[in-house]
Write an enzyme that holds these catalytic residues in place. Structure first.
Site, PDB file in Angstrom:
ATOM      1  N   GLY A   1      14.859 -18.209  39.809  1.00 33.46           N
ATOM      2  CA  GLY A   1      15.214 -19.100  38.559  1.00 33.46           C
ATOM      3  C   GLY A   1      15.417 -20.412  39.247  1.00 33.46           C
ATOM      4  O   GLY A   1      15.239 -20.801  40.477  1.00 33.46           O
TER       5      GLY A   1
ATOM      6  N   THR B   1      17.237 -23.760  40.371  1.00 35.19           N
ATOM      7  CA  THR B   1      18.533 -24.167  41.209  1.00 35.19           C
ATOM      8  C   THR B   1      19.189 -25.044  40.336  1.00 35.19           C
ATOM      9  O   THR B   1      18.845 -25.537  39.442  1.00 35.19           O
ATOM     10  CB  THR B   1      18.174 -24.823  42.594  1.00 35.19           C
ATOM     11  OG1 THR B   1      17.600 -26.193  42.318  1.00 35.19           O
ATOM     12  CG2 THR B   1      17.126 -23.922  43.432  1.00 35.19           C
TER      13      THR B   1
ATOM     14  N   PRO C   1       3.622 -19.429  30.908  1.00 34.80           N
ATOM     15  CA  PRO C   1       3.808 -20.975  31.059  1.00 34.80           C
ATOM     16  C   PRO C   1       5.254 -21.468  31.128  1.00 34.80           C
ATOM     17  O   PRO C   1       5.656 -22.389  31.744  1.00 34.80           O
ATOM     18  CB  PRO C   1       2.877 -21.559  29.995  1.00 34.80           C
ATOM     19  CG  PRO C   1       3.157 -20.433  28.718  1.00 34.80           C
ATOM     20  CD  PRO C   1       2.962 -19.070  29.553  1.00 34.80           C
ATOM     21  N   LEU C   2       6.033 -20.643  30.541  1.00 41.28           N
ATOM     22  CA  LEU C   2       7.463 -21.016  30.420  1.00 41.28           C
ATOM     23  C   LEU C   2       8.325 -19.838  31.370  1.00 41.28           C
ATOM     24  O   LEU C   2       9.450 -19.678  31.142  1.00 41.28           O
ATOM     25  CB  LEU C   2       8.197 -20.906  29.025  1.00 41.28           C
ATOM     26  CG  LEU C   2       7.490 -21.576  28.304  1.00 41.28           C
ATOM     27  CD1 LEU C   2       7.917 -21.500  26.430  1.00 41.28           C
ATOM     28  CD2 LEU C   2       7.868 -23.149  28.497  1.00 41.28           C
TER      29      LEU C   2
ATOM     30  N   TYR D   1      -2.389  -5.514  24.142  1.00 37.01           N
ATOM     31  CA  TYR D   1      -1.347  -5.925  23.620  1.00 37.01           C
ATOM     32  C   TYR D   1      -0.826  -5.186  22.385  1.00 37.01           C
ATOM     33  O   TYR D   1      -1.495  -5.223  21.188  1.00 37.01           O
ATOM     34  CB  TYR D   1      -1.370  -7.399  23.202  1.00 37.01           C
ATOM     35  CG  TYR D   1      -1.455  -8.445  24.241  1.00 37.01           C
ATOM     36  CD1 TYR D   1      -1.196  -8.117  25.665  1.00 37.01           C
ATOM     37  CD2 TYR D   1      -1.887  -9.718  24.132  1.00 37.01           C
ATOM     38  CE1 TYR D   1      -1.376  -8.958  26.629  1.00 37.01           C
ATOM     39  CE2 TYR D   1      -2.123 -10.766  24.921  1.00 37.01           C
ATOM     40  CZ  TYR D   1      -1.771 -10.262  26.229  1.00 37.01           C
ATOM     41  OH  TYR D   1      -1.844 -11.270  27.215  1.00 37.01           O
TER      42      TYR D   1
END
Length: 313
Positions: A239, A241, A219-220, A67
């Site tokens: 994504g 619906t 997680p999101l 990172y």
């Protein structure tokens, strides 16, 4: 205020390496620049995010030498060293970045040893609490040519030398998890898993049944769980619906919380093995994420959200 009364501890704790950490932790991937590359836009803010996380009861920080590269670890050391006894840092090895910012597998024994030694130096510690071997089992990283058992064995040897406390795996299949456990105890698994992706549901079940911590990354859903999102920016079929948006929005309104907070609370409710690690470079977003640890969904709401995707395997 005791740690048990802080927001991050509201969802309970999980044992790792002799410590009990709150089930809502912090992922450091977003602290460096865009694409986890280069320095943060504001170093002071990044340091403040880490310190605030600990003040809010977060005691598990997830990071990696790739990172930045090396940026997230440097920030963690500046913000938190000397590390409180109750804080556990999990880091990942098995990947290196190149000048094109690509993520490349690097899992030979020599490469893993070099990455472990570099991380020890970056974090300023003599032993790494938890080290995940990042492999390509989940499709987001091309697998290395090095045999999996050879890589696991190399880390097991470093653990035997006292450089590593506990071993974990990241991006693995159920078969890889079982193969690794035949060589060395595995304390945690970190796979992609969220409201819209259940590809690791079988791994979650194994973890829950055998006392292994499961740490879902993204997680999101990599930002796809926000209201008003431009659908043109999301790959087709990935994504929410319209019906799912309506359900998520209704549950959020009923609890007076945001959509991402509902998604985090669902992960905590989905399995007792989950340790959720949302990341952010914003103190305000951090506070919102940590507050999700105190959100209790009803059983019916959990079922509604779980029905968004059919669990695989």
């Amino acid at each position: 205020m005791t740690s048990d009364s802080r927001p991050a501890a509201a969802a309970g704790h999980l044992p790792i390496g002799g410590k009990h950490v709150a089930r809502l932790g912090f992922g450091a991937m977003q602290l460096p620049g865009p694409g986890a590359w280069g320095p943060p836009a504001d170093r002071d803010v990044a340091v403040a995010v880490l310190r605030t996380a600990c003040e809010l009861g977060v005691d598990y920080v997830d990071t990696a030498g790739f990172y930045g590269p090396n940026v997230a670890n440097d920030l963690i050391r500046e913000a938190l060293c000397p590390y409180p006894d109750h804080v556990l840092i999990g880091t990942k090895v098995g990947v290196v970045r190149d000048e094109w910012r690509s993520w490349n597998a690097a899992t030979s024994p020599r490469q893993l040893r070099d990455q472990v030694e570099e991380t020890l130096s970056e974090l300023g510690v003599d032993r790494l609490d938890l080290v995940y071997l990042r492999v390509g089992g989940d499709g987001l990283l091309l697998p290395d040519e090095v045999p999996f058992d050879e890589s696991v064995g190399a880390l097991a040897e470093l653990r035997g030398k006292g450089l590593i406390g506990e071993l974990g795996l990241s991006g693995v299949t159920a078969g890889q998890l079982e193969a690794a456990r035949a060589v060395v105890p595995i304390a945690a698994v970190q796979n992609r898993f969220h409201l819209l992706d259940r590809g690791s549901a079988d791994v979650v079940r194994i973890c829950a049944g055998d006392g292994i911590v499961f740490t879902p990354y993204f997680p999101l859903a990599a930002g796809m769980l926000r209201p008003g999102l431009d659908k043109s920016s999301i790959p087709h079929g990935m994504g929410l619906t319209g019906d799912q948006e309506a359900t998520l929005g209704r549950i959020a309104r009923e609890h007076h919380v945001s959509w991402p907070q509902v998604a985090l609370a669902w992960l905590l409710a989905y399995s007792p093995a989950t340790l959720v690690i949302p990341g952010t470079g914003s103190v305000a977003h951090l506070r919102e994420n940590v507050a999700a640890a105190g959100l209790v969904l009803t059983a019916a709401e959990v079922d509604e959200l779980t029905s968004f995707v059919q669990d695989e395997h």
